[in-house]
Design a protein around this motif. Structure first.
Motif, PDB file in Angstrom:
ATOM      1  N   PHE A   1       6.222   5.110   7.675  1.00  0.00           N
ATOM      2  CA  PHE A   1       5.321   3.992   7.935  1.00  0.00           C
ATOM      3  C   PHE A   1       4.027   4.380   8.278  1.00  0.00           C
ATOM      4  O   PHE A   1       3.798   5.166   9.151  1.00  0.00           O
ATOM      5  CB  PHE A   1       5.840   2.995   9.017  1.00  0.00           C
ATOM      6  CG  PHE A   1       4.869   1.948   9.054  1.00  0.00           C
ATOM      7  CD1 PHE A   1       4.973   0.871   8.291  1.00  0.00           C
ATOM      8  CD2 PHE A   1       4.048   1.806  10.273  1.00  0.00           C
ATOM      9  CE1 PHE A   1       4.179  -0.488   8.441  1.00  0.00           C
ATOM     10  CE2 PHE A   1       3.034   0.679  10.312  1.00  0.00           C
ATOM     11  CZ  PHE A   1       3.259  -0.466   9.827  1.00  0.00           C
TER      12      PHE A   1
ATOM     13  N   ALA B   1      -0.583  -4.787   1.672  1.00  0.00           N
ATOM     14  CA  ALA B   1       0.184  -5.916   2.028  1.00  0.00           C
ATOM     15  C   ALA B   1      -0.605  -7.170   1.946  1.00  0.00           C
ATOM     16  O   ALA B   1      -0.214  -8.066   1.210  1.00  0.00           O
ATOM     17  CB  ALA B   1       0.352  -5.709   3.674  1.00  0.00           C
ATOM     18  N   SER B   2      -2.076  -7.033   1.679  1.00  0.00           N
ATOM     19  CA  SER B   2      -2.567  -8.344   1.436  1.00  0.00           C
ATOM     20  C   SER B   2      -2.747  -8.542  -0.047  1.00  0.00           C
ATOM     21  O   SER B   2      -2.913  -9.705  -0.529  1.00  0.00           O
ATOM     22  CB  SER B   2      -3.967  -8.199   1.899  1.00  0.00           C
ATOM     23  OG  SER B   2      -4.882  -7.099   1.122  1.00  0.00           O
TER      24      SER B   2
ATOM     25  N   ARG C   1      -8.988   6.974  -1.092  1.00  0.00           N
ATOM     26  CA  ARG C   1      -7.994   8.116  -0.521  1.00  0.00           C
ATOM     27  C   ARG C   1      -7.031   8.315  -1.712  1.00  0.00           C
ATOM     28  O   ARG C   1      -6.572   7.397  -2.456  1.00  0.00           O
ATOM     29  CB  ARG C   1      -7.135   6.916   0.311  1.00  0.00           C
ATOM     30  CG  ARG C   1      -8.107   6.636   1.748  1.00  0.00           C
ATOM     31  CD  ARG C   1      -7.372   5.749   2.835  1.00  0.00           C
ATOM     32  NE  ARG C   1      -6.612   7.042   3.438  1.00  0.00           N
ATOM     33  CZ  ARG C   1      -5.661   6.651   4.331  1.00  0.00           C
ATOM     34  NH1 ARG C   1      -5.517   5.174   4.802  1.00  0.00           N
ATOM     35  NH2 ARG C   1      -5.224   7.497   5.331  1.00  0.00           N
TER      36      ARG C   1
ATOM     37  N   GLN D   1       7.854  -1.289  10.226  1.00  0.00           N
ATOM     38  CA  GLN D   1       7.159  -0.521  11.045  1.00  0.00           C
ATOM     39  C   GLN D   1       7.841   0.816  11.632  1.00  0.00           C
ATOM     40  O   GLN D   1       7.065   1.366  12.321  1.00  0.00           O
ATOM     41  CB  GLN D   1       6.518  -1.470  11.838  1.00  0.00           C
ATOM     42  CG  GLN D   1       5.564  -2.085  11.421  1.00  0.00           C
ATOM     43  CD  GLN D   1       4.929  -3.209  12.322  1.00  0.00           C
ATOM     44  OE1 GLN D   1       4.703  -2.930  13.624  1.00  0.00           O
ATOM     45  NE2 GLN D   1       4.571  -4.526  11.996  1.00  0.00           N
TER      46      GLN D   1
ATOM     47  N   PRO E   1     -12.884  16.751   0.543  1.00  0.00           N
ATOM     48  CA  PRO E   1     -13.132  15.758   0.966  1.00  0.00           C
ATOM     49  C   PRO E   1     -14.571  15.424   0.934  1.00  0.00           C
ATOM     50  O   PRO E   1     -15.395  16.361   0.852  1.00  0.00           O
ATOM     51  CB  PRO E   1     -12.651  15.639   2.426  1.00  0.00           C
ATOM     52  CG  PRO E   1     -11.433  16.738   2.286  1.00  0.00           C
ATOM     53  CD  PRO E   1     -12.043  17.716   1.354  1.00  0.00           C
ATOM     54  N   ARG E   2     -14.878  14.076   0.381  1.00  0.00           N
ATOM     55  CA  ARG E   2     -16.307  13.592   0.406  1.00  0.00           C
ATOM     56  C   ARG E   2     -17.008  14.261  -0.669  1.00  0.00           C
ATOM     57  O   ARG E   2     -18.139  14.034  -1.014  1.00  0.00           O
ATOM     58  CB  ARG E   2     -17.114  13.720   1.702  1.00  0.00           C
ATOM     59  CG  ARG E   2     -16.404  12.756   2.557  1.00  0.00           C
ATOM     60  CD  ARG E   2     -17.323  12.611   3.888  1.00  0.00           C
ATOM     61  NE  ARG E   2     -16.540  11.832   4.933  1.00  0.00           N
ATOM     62  CZ  ARG E   2     -16.404  10.488   4.834  1.00  0.00           C
ATOM     63  NH1 ARG E   2     -17.028   9.871   3.799  1.00  0.00           N
ATOM     64  NH2 ARG E   2     -15.822   9.774   5.532  1.00  0.00           N
TER      65      ARG E   2
ATOM     66  N   ALA F   1       0.247   3.070   9.063  1.00  0.00           N
ATOM     67  CA  ALA F   1      -0.634   1.595   9.175  1.00  0.00           C
ATOM     68  C   ALA F   1      -1.830   1.636   8.473  1.00  0.00           C
ATOM     69  O   ALA F   1      -2.463   0.574   7.945  1.00  0.00           O
ATOM     70  CB  ALA F   1      -0.783   1.416  10.778  1.00  0.00           C
ATOM     71  N   SER F   2      -2.486   2.953   8.254  1.00  0.00           N
ATOM     72  CA  SER F   2      -3.525   2.863   7.288  1.00  0.00           C
ATOM     73  C   SER F   2      -3.394   2.549   5.669  1.00  0.00           C
ATOM     74  O   SER F   2      -4.372   2.321   5.440  1.00  0.00           O
ATOM     75  CB  SER F   2      -4.210   4.399   7.315  1.00  0.00           C
ATOM     76  OG  SER F   2      -3.371   5.237   6.534  1.00  0.00           O
TER      77      SER F   2
ATOM     78  N   VAL G   1      -1.427  -0.127   5.091  1.00  0.00           N
ATOM     79  CA  VAL G   1      -0.805  -1.439   5.140  1.00  0.00           C
ATOM     80  C   VAL G   1      -1.883  -2.538   4.687  1.00  0.00           C
ATOM     81  O   VAL G   1      -1.684  -3.274   3.899  1.00  0.00           O
ATOM     82  CB  VAL G   1      -0.475  -1.909   6.495  1.00  0.00           C
ATOM     83  CG1 VAL G   1      -0.142  -3.279   6.739  1.00  0.00           C
ATOM     84  CG2 VAL G   1       0.726  -1.016   6.853  1.00  0.00           C
ATOM     85  N   GLY G   2      -3.161  -2.306   5.034  1.00  0.00           N
ATOM     86  CA  GLY G   2      -4.225  -3.254   4.981  1.00  0.00           C
ATOM     87  C   GLY G   2      -4.548  -3.387   3.450  1.00  0.00           C
ATOM     88  O   GLY G   2      -4.757  -4.563   2.861  1.00  0.00           O
ATOM     89  N   VAL G   3      -4.421  -2.189   2.744  1.00  0.00           N
ATOM     90  CA  VAL G   3      -5.038  -2.270   1.657  1.00  0.00           C
ATOM     91  C   VAL G   3      -3.757  -2.646   0.457  1.00  0.00           C
ATOM     92  O   VAL G   3      -4.000  -2.738  -0.807  1.00  0.00           O
ATOM     93  CB  VAL G   3      -5.525  -1.051   0.832  1.00  0.00           C
ATOM     94  CG1 VAL G   3      -7.108  -0.772   1.389  1.00  0.00           C
ATOM     95  CG2 VAL G   3      -4.817  -0.015   1.140  1.00  0.00           C
TER      96      VAL G   3
ATOM     97  N   ASP H   1     -17.425   8.323  -1.008  1.00  0.00           N
ATOM     98  CA  ASP H   1     -16.136   9.168  -0.709  1.00  0.00           C
ATOM     99  C   ASP H   1     -15.250   9.386  -1.724  1.00  0.00           C
ATOM    100  O   ASP H   1     -15.038   8.138  -2.707  1.00  0.00           O
ATOM    101  CB  ASP H   1     -15.683   9.135   0.509  1.00  0.00           C
ATOM    102  CG  ASP H   1     -14.811  10.014   1.061  1.00  0.00           C
ATOM    103  OD1 ASP H   1     -14.659  11.014   0.593  1.00  0.00           O
ATOM    104  OD2 ASP H   1     -14.081   9.851   2.514  1.00  0.00           O
TER     105      ASP H   1
ATOM    106  N   ASP I   1      -8.130   3.388  -0.755  1.00  0.00           N
ATOM    107  CA  ASP I   1      -8.905   2.492  -0.129  1.00  0.00           C
ATOM    108  C   ASP I   1     -10.324   2.196  -1.323  1.00  0.00           C
ATOM    109  O   ASP I   1     -10.140   2.401  -2.459  1.00  0.00           O
ATOM    110  CB  ASP I   1      -9.787   2.980   1.072  1.00  0.00           C
ATOM    111  CG  ASP I   1     -10.657   4.149   0.698  1.00  0.00           C
ATOM    112  OD1 ASP I   1     -10.223   4.988  -0.095  1.00  0.00           O
ATOM    113  OD2 ASP I   1     -11.182   4.559   1.599  1.00  0.00           O
ATOM    114  N   GLN I   2     -11.431   1.541  -0.929  1.00  0.00           N
ATOM    115  CA  GLN I   2     -12.574   1.278  -1.670  1.00  0.00           C
ATOM    116  C   GLN I   2     -12.320   0.458  -2.933  1.00  0.00           C
ATOM    117  O   GLN I   2     -12.855   0.585  -4.071  1.00  0.00           O
ATOM    118  CB  GLN I   2     -13.247   2.667  -2.084  1.00  0.00           C
ATOM    119  CG  GLN I   2     -13.314   3.726  -1.173  1.00  0.00           C
ATOM    120  CD  GLN I   2     -14.459   4.644  -1.182  1.00  0.00           C
ATOM    121  OE1 GLN I   2     -15.470   4.122  -1.527  1.00  0.00           O
ATOM    122  NE2 GLN I   2     -14.442   5.643  -0.568  1.00  0.00           N
TER     123      GLN I   2
END
Lengths: 317, 555
Positions: free
Chosen positions: B138, B147-148, B47, B133, B230-231, B140-141, B143-145, B44, B53-54
């Motif tokens: 803000f 903050a880490s 983002r 937050q 998209p995709r 959430a989607s 954050v993961g990619v 895909d 992502d990815q």
């Protein structure tokens, strides 16, 4: 007929609920983290907990299932974890592409299947039958992803006649039944059509042979009916079973072929499932399976009703 | 005479035709749009809303193209390791009194694609999109990619219009390197979408605004979004107003197409449907070259290792065994035989020439006799083999060809009295187990795991594996390495704020890890990509990322 249809619809309800439950549980009981699409393995424990709460994965499974099914009943399948886009729009767009591919493949597969099946049935044990039967066996035996690759190598890479991948010059958003788009459809449609073509050929061949050997055909001929009129009787008797087989095949095609759509990068439901599995995008995976299951169930229902309409004996059963 | 007249009229007609063709054709030639079409390995489009992502493929295609960070990677050289350089920040320094505070001076005159100004407010807004937050924007989607990749960043504060202060949870000299992963999206554009969005509450409006932003993104990068399906495809056009004039793209338009299947990508290239594919099918490399296509490859900051368990009872607790394994692998044979040249033999996480390489005394190479001697010293031999078990996957992002490569290792290590058992599991499960560690039942008794890793920054390349406090469930010290020397060197590197001294501390840490044979270092990926002979000017750096700006397309 009305009672029959109503009874069939009632039967569908527990099937749909079971399908929803199974597809919800299946993706939850598989190993791995449901947030792998957005949460790298190196994320902190605190961040992982925060994300689990944000996505609702910290709730008990029955609560998650209840919420999911409640929202699904209201047309909301949630948002993809990976992209944030609504699952329903993602699935519907992909299903639209798969339907396009399935229609083209069905046209090719069913037409050739009926043709080969009737010819083989009428000319049983002749060389014509042997050729048609061989084509049918090849159709169901050849791995279709392999066939797809071979077709790409011949028609795209070597001859450069047709595109190797994709669904059109501008994506499916601008799909049209013109040459610019059709040329993207030809190779995946032919590849997809091979299995239904083989199965329909074998079914129709067997049906035709069986019907032709029955007494009523002898009687019709004895009454002096023209062969064309006898043929119409044969067709009518073969139609319910052939229709059921074609309906099932259409169902499989509408379900999307992960392998064919991946080989051709055709953005249909098969490729979407592939992507959802590899990204472990649970909402997308659940939503796609649910919509496809509903498609399949609805199609079966329509086939049953069509069969009943054609053959009154089925209604009585 | 008639013949001459005919000749004259033919010449005149030809001249007119040529003149007409020139008049009609020249403007078209002058305005002929150049397009670069790329087949990505992603299923895909990564983002597009600022934090892709990815993994690093996402950063490569929808991060570094449309967006910039405060700091960036120098991707201009194919010979030197890519190093961090100023981006949207021109300079930065840590507060001498409080090493948790950093001041960043911003680059003046930079505008987002929508015409709004890049300034301190925009930086604060972009930090808050993933850390605060209760901020309206803000998400959430994202954050993961994010903050880490910058685990210590705590907050941002505007000092003046062109200066911001960033605060970390603890003193952390890696912050400027980590900030290459924070892409600056346009607050003005997002706000416009938010104002128009419909939703039951502010959270729903915010989600709708981000969804709209993803379809019509705005950053400060050298490429602007032009069309998005998209995709299926993302089209980018060059940003004529990019702040770094040397990096204004030379191609007018770039089309990105997801093609997850390697054979499909290769076929698309060979049939002329695309001009460039990432990771072509390895067995098609010969044909790609024979047909006159270019194959680009370079050492990537990427390691294909076995990560050893160091829990009680693990056979890898004996350094002689760890060193023997590292000496028992003919990496050149693996490269030339199995991988068709598409790897670089690994002698550590970083190779010679890298600023964090250091001077390890243990030389990782193929030395069968030395390996066998070490194993005999450790008590093993032809009649007493050492059984080791490794978890791996049949596929996976960056895993190269995990099964054949592990089978190669299995055979090679048998020469050194190892009996290797492979526990093959699904990639996402292996990846999840990675975090759970060697003590977890999911390790299934394995005393090594085979997960490839990116080595772009010190935390990802070294710290998360070597520091004892990074053991599960905190981070990826899968094997519970607990070496006081590593801990001391990690602390030193984190708290050394002079860049040259920090690099020296990291080099010491790396050298110590090689001397300890902390991993079985096998290969570095080379990020192979194949392209049409029309593609010119591309430089493949020693990085996960590339710069598309200098690329041109020959007619």
């Amino acid at each position: 007929m009305f009672a029959y249809i109503a009874r069939r619809i009632v039967y569908v309800i527990p099937i749909v609920i079971s399908v929803a439950l199974v597809c919800f549980l299946l993706v939850h009981i598989t190993p791995g983290d449901p947030l792998v699409a957005v949460l790298p393995a190196d994320a902190s424990q605190e961040l992982a907990a925060q994300m689990r709460t944000a996505y609702g994965f910290d709730r008990p499974l029955p609560v998650q299932f209840g919420l999911w099914i409640w929202r699904a009943l209201h047309g909301d399948l949630g948002a993809s974890i990976a992209t944030g886009r609504p699952v329903l729009s993602e699935v519907l767009r992909a299903v639209g592409n798969t339907v396009t591919l399935a229609i083209a493949a069905a046209l090719i597969g069913f037409t050739l299947g009926l043709l080969f099946g009737l010819i083989a049935g009428y000319f049983r044990d002749t060389w014509v039958d042997k050729v048609a039967t061989s084509v049918a066996i090849a159709g169901v035996s050849v791995p279709h992803y392999w066939l797809g690759m071979v077709m790409v190598i011949i028609f795209s890479v070597q001859l450069n006649w047709l595109p190797a991948v994709g669904a059109g010059p501008g994506g499916s958003g601008s799909w049209g039944w013109d040459w610019e788009h059709m040329k993207y459809l030809i190779l995946p449609a032919i590849t997809t059509s091979v299995i239904p073509m083989g199965i329909v050929t074998r079914t129709v061949r067997a049906l035709t042979g069986d019907i032709l050997s029955q007494d009523f055909v002898e009687a019709l001929r004895a009454k002096g009916l023209r062969e064309w009129d006898v043929f119409k009787h044969v067709i009518k008797n073969a139609a319910p079973t052939a229709l059921a087989v074609m309906g099932l095949q259409l169902g499989y095609m509408l379900g999307g072929s992960i392998l064919i759509e991946t080989v051709f990068s055709w953005p249909g439901s098969g490729l979407l499932l592939n992507s959802a599995i590899f990204q472990r995008d649970l909402p997308l995976l659940q939503g796609t399976i649910l919509v496809l299951a509903l498609f399949f169930v609805t199609l079966n229902l329509l086939v049953d009703i069509a069969q009943a309409a054609i053959d009154p004996r089925i209604k009585r059963g | 005479m008639l013949h001459m007249r005919n000749e004259t009229s033919k010449k005149t007609a030809t001249a007119w035709l040529l003149a007409t063709a020139l008049v009609v054709g020249l403007p078209q030639l002058a305005s002929a749009e150049t397009v670069l079409r790329i087949g990505m390995t992603a299923a895909d489009i990564p983002r597009t809303l600022g934090q892709p992502d990815q993994g690093f493929e996402g950063n490569r295609f929808t991060g570094l193209t449309m967006y910039d960070g405060l700091t960036m990677w120098d991707l201009s050289s194919a010979d030197k390791a890519s190093v961090m350089i100023p981006g949207l920040a021109t300079e930065w320094k840590v507060d001498e009194a409080d090493k948790k505070k950093w001041t960043f001076k911003l680059r003046p005159g930079v505008k987002f694609h929508d015409g709004s100004d890049f300034n301190a407010d925009a930086v604060v807004w972009n930090v808050e999109k993933v850390l605060k937050q209760d901020a309206p924007h803000f998400d959430a989607s994202q954050v993961g990619v994010t903050a880490s990749r910058m685990p210590t960043l705590a907050s941002a504060r505007k000092i003046d219009n062109m200066t911001v202060e960033l605060t970390t949870k603890e003193p952390d000299s890696f912050l400027p390197i980590n900030l290459t992963n924070l892409f600056m999206a346009s607050p003005a554009k997002w706000q416009a979408f938010y104002d128009k969005a419909e939703g039951a509450d502010a959270k729903a409006k915010s989600q709708a605004a981000w969804a709209a932003f993803a379809r019509d993104a705005s950053g400060t990068g050298p490429w602007k979004m032009s069309k998005f399906t998209p995709r299926e495809r993302l089209e980018l056009v060059k940003n004529e107003g990019y702040w770094d004039k040397a990096r204004v793209p030379k191609v007018d338009r770039m089309v990105l197409l997801p093609m997850p299947e390697a054979n499909a990508r290769t076929a698309a290239l060979l049939s002329g449907q695309v001009d460039w594919v990432e990771a072509p099918a390895p067995d098609a490399v010969k044909e790609i070259k024979q047909r006159g296509f270019q194959l680009k490859a370079n050492e990537s900051p990427h390691v294909w290792p076995w990560q050893f368990s160091r829990i009680e009872g693990s056979p890898w607790n004996d350094i002689r065994v760890r060193k023997a394994a590292n000496l028992c692998i003919d990496r050149e044979g693996l490269k030339e035989g199995l991988l068709a040249g598409l790897m670089v033999p690994a002698t550590g996480t970083f190779e010679a020439g890298h600023p964090w390489r250091g001077k390890p005394t243990f030389e990782i190479k193929y030395d069968l006799k030395a390996a066998q001697k070490l194993m005999q010293e450790a008590g093993y031999g032809p009649s007493k083999k050492l059984t080791v078990k490794t978890q791996t996957s049949a596929s996976g992002s960056g895993q190269m060809q995990p099964l054949p490569m592990n089978e190669y290792l299995q055979q090679a290590l048998a020469e050194c009295y190892f009996d290797v058992q492979l526990d093959v599991i699904e990639w996402n499960t292996l990846f999840t187990n990675w975090r759970r560690g060697a003590k977890d039942p999911t390790a299934n008794g394995a005393n090594a795991t085979n997960v490839t890793y990116a080595a772009m920054d010190p935390f990802f390349a070294l710290v998360r594996f070597l520091q004892s406090s990074m053991a599960p469930p905190v981070s990826n010290n899968w094997g519970y390495i607990n070496n006081p020397k590593f801990d001391e060197l990690v602390t030193k590197a984190r708290q050394t704020f002079d860049p040259a001294a920090r690099d020296a501390a990291l080099a010491d840490l790396h050298a110590a890890s090689v001397d300890d044979a902390a991993f079985l270092y096998v290969a570095h990926d080379v990020s192979p990509r194949a392209m049409s002979p029309k593609v010119k000017g591309f430089v493949q750096p020693k990085s996960w990322f590339v710069d598309f700006s200098p690329v041109t397309m020959a007619p």
